[in-house]
Design an enzyme around this catalytic site. Structure first.
Site, PDB file in Angstrom:
ATOM      1  N   ASP A   1       0.821  -1.216   0.000  1.00  0.00           N
ATOM      2  CA  ASP A   1       0.000   0.000   0.000  1.00  0.00           C
ATOM      3  C   ASP A   1       0.850   1.259   0.000  1.00  0.00           C
ATOM      4  OD1 ASP A   1       0.931  -0.686   2.480  1.00  0.00           O
ATOM      5  OD2 ASP A   1      -0.898  -0.212   3.570  1.00  0.00           O
ATOM      6  N   ILE A  43       3.732 -10.174   2.030  1.00  0.00           N
ATOM      7  CA  ILE A  43       3.406 -11.462   2.646  1.00  0.00           C
ATOM      8  C   ILE A  43       2.139 -11.339   3.490  1.00  0.00           C
ATOM      9  CG2 ILE A  43       5.806 -12.261   2.723  1.00  0.00           C
ATOM     10  CD1 ILE A  43       5.633 -11.771   5.826  1.00  0.00           C
ATOM     11  N   ASP A  44       1.749 -10.103   3.829  1.00  0.00           N
ATOM     12  CA  ASP A  44       0.607  -9.904   4.741  1.00  0.00           C
ATOM     13  C   ASP A  44      -0.740 -10.166   4.067  1.00  0.00           C
ATOM     14  OD1 ASP A  44       2.623  -9.016   6.399  1.00  0.00           O
ATOM     15  OD2 ASP A  44       2.212  -6.901   6.040  1.00  0.00           O
ATOM     16  N   ARG A  76       6.370 -21.608  26.304  1.00  0.00           N
ATOM     17  CA  ARG A  76       7.516 -20.978  25.641  1.00  0.00           C
ATOM     18  C   ARG A  76       6.967 -20.149  24.487  1.00  0.00           C
ATOM     19  NH1 ARG A  76       9.781 -22.698  29.392  1.00  0.00           N
ATOM     20  NH2 ARG A  76      11.694 -23.931  29.524  1.00  0.00           N
TER      21      ARG A  76
HETATM   22  O1  F6P Z   1       4.660  -5.910   5.578  1.00  0.00           O
HETATM   23  C1  F6P Z   1       5.521  -6.992   5.645  1.00  0.00           C
HETATM   24  C2  F6P Z   1       6.099  -7.120   7.015  1.00  0.00           C
HETATM   25  O2  F6P Z   1       6.940  -8.258   7.038  1.00  0.00           O
HETATM   26  C3  F6P Z   1       5.077  -7.183   8.148  1.00  0.00           C
HETATM   27  O3  F6P Z   1       4.471  -8.438   8.251  1.00  0.00           O
HETATM   28  C4  F6P Z   1       5.930  -6.784   9.342  1.00  0.00           C
HETATM   29  O4  F6P Z   1       5.146  -6.207  10.332  1.00  0.00           O
HETATM   30  C5  F6P Z   1       6.873  -5.782   8.752  1.00  0.00           C
HETATM   31  O5  F6P Z   1       6.906  -6.005   7.356  1.00  0.00           O
HETATM   32  C6  F6P Z   1       8.265  -5.850   9.306  1.00  0.00           C
HETATM   33  O6  F6P Z   1       9.012  -4.808   8.790  1.00  0.00           O
HETATM   34  P1  F6P Z   1      10.580  -4.703   8.909  1.00  0.00           P
HETATM   35  O7  F6P Z   1      11.209  -5.513   7.827  1.00  0.00           O
HETATM   36  O8  F6P Z   1      10.875  -3.260   8.754  1.00  0.00           O
HETATM   37  O9  F6P Z   1      10.976  -5.233  10.257  1.00  0.00           O
END
Ligand code: F6P
Length: 399
Positions: free
Chosen positions: A117, A141-142, A281
């Site tokens: 986005d 991936i989200d 854990r």
């Molecule tokens: O949007 C993809 C994503 O992997 C999310 O799932 C996660 O919250 C974020 O990016 C992590 O971002 P970064 O690579 O900056 O830690």
């Protein structure tokens, strides 16, 4: 001859190289030239020229199965909020005019922008500043982009999370532990929901369904007291307790669109141990979910979207996102995909499926996990089968 450019922005996702390959071949086969811009828009700002790579058949040979992106990417590359060094400090500056000027100087007629986005909204803002035309390709991936049924990288990430759950299952069972696994997904619970169902999760916590501790405790007690003294709890990183807030790992940076989520699994594990006395854990799968080779589905999807991007450039004069809608590609206007997140609908059939499997979401009424099994009728002879994972099932053989 037409000249176009390709870039990749935001977090990486398995399949980016497949899109680059297919878009490049689609362009080259039409007699066009392709320039790869390194690290989002940063390559356009590099005075050495090293930030640009000519993309031809040779450059994209044999890359569709490789994770990451041959162009590099960044989620600190917003040209309207770009980190510029001044007096030894990085300060946010608007360099969008420079980006557009350089792009036009290169004689590029269009950009194929691979991103989520954030990248799509940047593309439209840059077009308003004079970037001629953009075709976006939905990456994350989200799986949370509006306007498209699916984004490439998601299926691979779910596969990685499911593999992890399969592995954790045996150690959870051996130690009689509750394993609390944090998966990515930002503000959407798609990865947790899919992997939780595929990997045999007992509890799935997602941002769209705020949880209370009591139903989760009840679910765990029901398992432990009925001969299944271990459990897998799958927690989306954006999961939130009813009346609570999302858990972040750090402050939002001046150059990044989103603050980094993280830490919810550890919190839930501690609360569960305290409430039940069961040993637990936690672990965070993190960037493992973004790495590695794209699965077959993502390789096909990525190359489908990349080819369609070149085709739409050729056959239309529009800008927009190449979306997958009902099994076909479609060029969707950017206005329809920006400014929102495609979240899990709590009434989604997948949520209903999980509920019917007995998976807890943490919003259930008291007594929801009390056993209601009817004893098998005496006229029915049964035979038990125990799978290698130790899960029993009973198969009727005769009346
Ligand atoms: O949007 C993809 C994503 O992997 C999310 O799932 C996660 O919250 C974020 O990016 C992590 O971002 P970064 O690579 O900056 O830690």
């Amino acid at each position: 001859m037409k000249r176009i450019a390709i870039n990749t922005g935001g977090g990486d996702a398995p399949g980016l190289n497949g899109v680059i390959r297919a878009a490049t071949l689609g362009a080259v086969n039409r007699g066009w030239e392709v320039i790869g811009i390194r690290e989002g828009y940063a390559g356009l700002l590099d005075p050495s020229g090293q930030g640009l790579i000519p993309l031809d058949r040779e450059a994209v040979r044999g890359i569709a199965h490789i994770g990451g992106t041959i162009l590099g990417t960044t989620n600190r590359g917003d040209p309207f909020n770009y980190p510029v060094e001044e007096d030894g400090k990085l300060v946010p500056r608007d360099v969008s005019d420079q980006v557009v000027r350089r792009f036009n100087e290169l004689g590029c007629e269009a950009l194929i922008a691979l991103g989520g986005d954030g990248s799509m909204s940047l593309a439209t803002r840059l077009m308003a500043r004079g970037l001629p035309r953009v075709i976006g390709v939905p990456k994350t991936i989200d799986n949370d982009l509006l306007g498209t049924d699916v984004t490439f990288g998601f299926e691979t990430a779910v596969g990685t999370a499911t593999d992890a759950l399969d592995k954790l299952h045996t150690t959870a069972q051996s130690h009689r532990r509750v394993m609390v696994v944090e998966v990515m997904g930002r503000y959407a619970g798609w990865i947790a929901l899919h992997a939780g169902i595929a990997g045999g999760g007992d509890v799935i916590l997602i941002p769209e369904i705020p949880y209370r501790l009591e139903p989760i405790v009840e679910k765990l007690r029901s398992r432990y007291e009925n001969g299944r003294p271990f459990a897998l709890v799958v927690v989306a990183e954006g999961a939130v307790a009813a009346g609570g807030e999302m858990v972040f790992r750090g402050e939002k940076s001046a150059f990044k669109e989103h603050a980094v989520l993280g830490g919810i699994a550890e919190r839930v594990a501690q609360q569960l141990t305290q409430a039940t006395g069961y040993e637990s854990r936690s672990l965070v799968l993190g960037h493992l979910q973004r790495g590695g080779s794209p699965c077959t589905f993502d390789r096909v999807l990525a190359q489908r979207l990349g080819s369609a991007a070149a085709r739409y450039l050729d056959e239309t004069a529009e800008s927009g996102l190449v979306a997958m809608v009902g099994g076909s590609t479609r060029l969707v206007p950017f206005a329809e995909v920006m400014g929102g997140t495609r979240c899990v609908d709590p009434g989604d059939e997948l949520v209903l499926t999980a509920r019917s499997l007995g998976i807890a979401f943490g919003d259930e009424a008291p007594g929801a996990f009390a056993r209601k099994d009817v004893p098998v009728s005496s006229g029915l002879s049964v035979r038990g089968i125990v799978t290698s994972a130790g899960r029993g099932m009973v198969v009727p053989v005769e009346r």
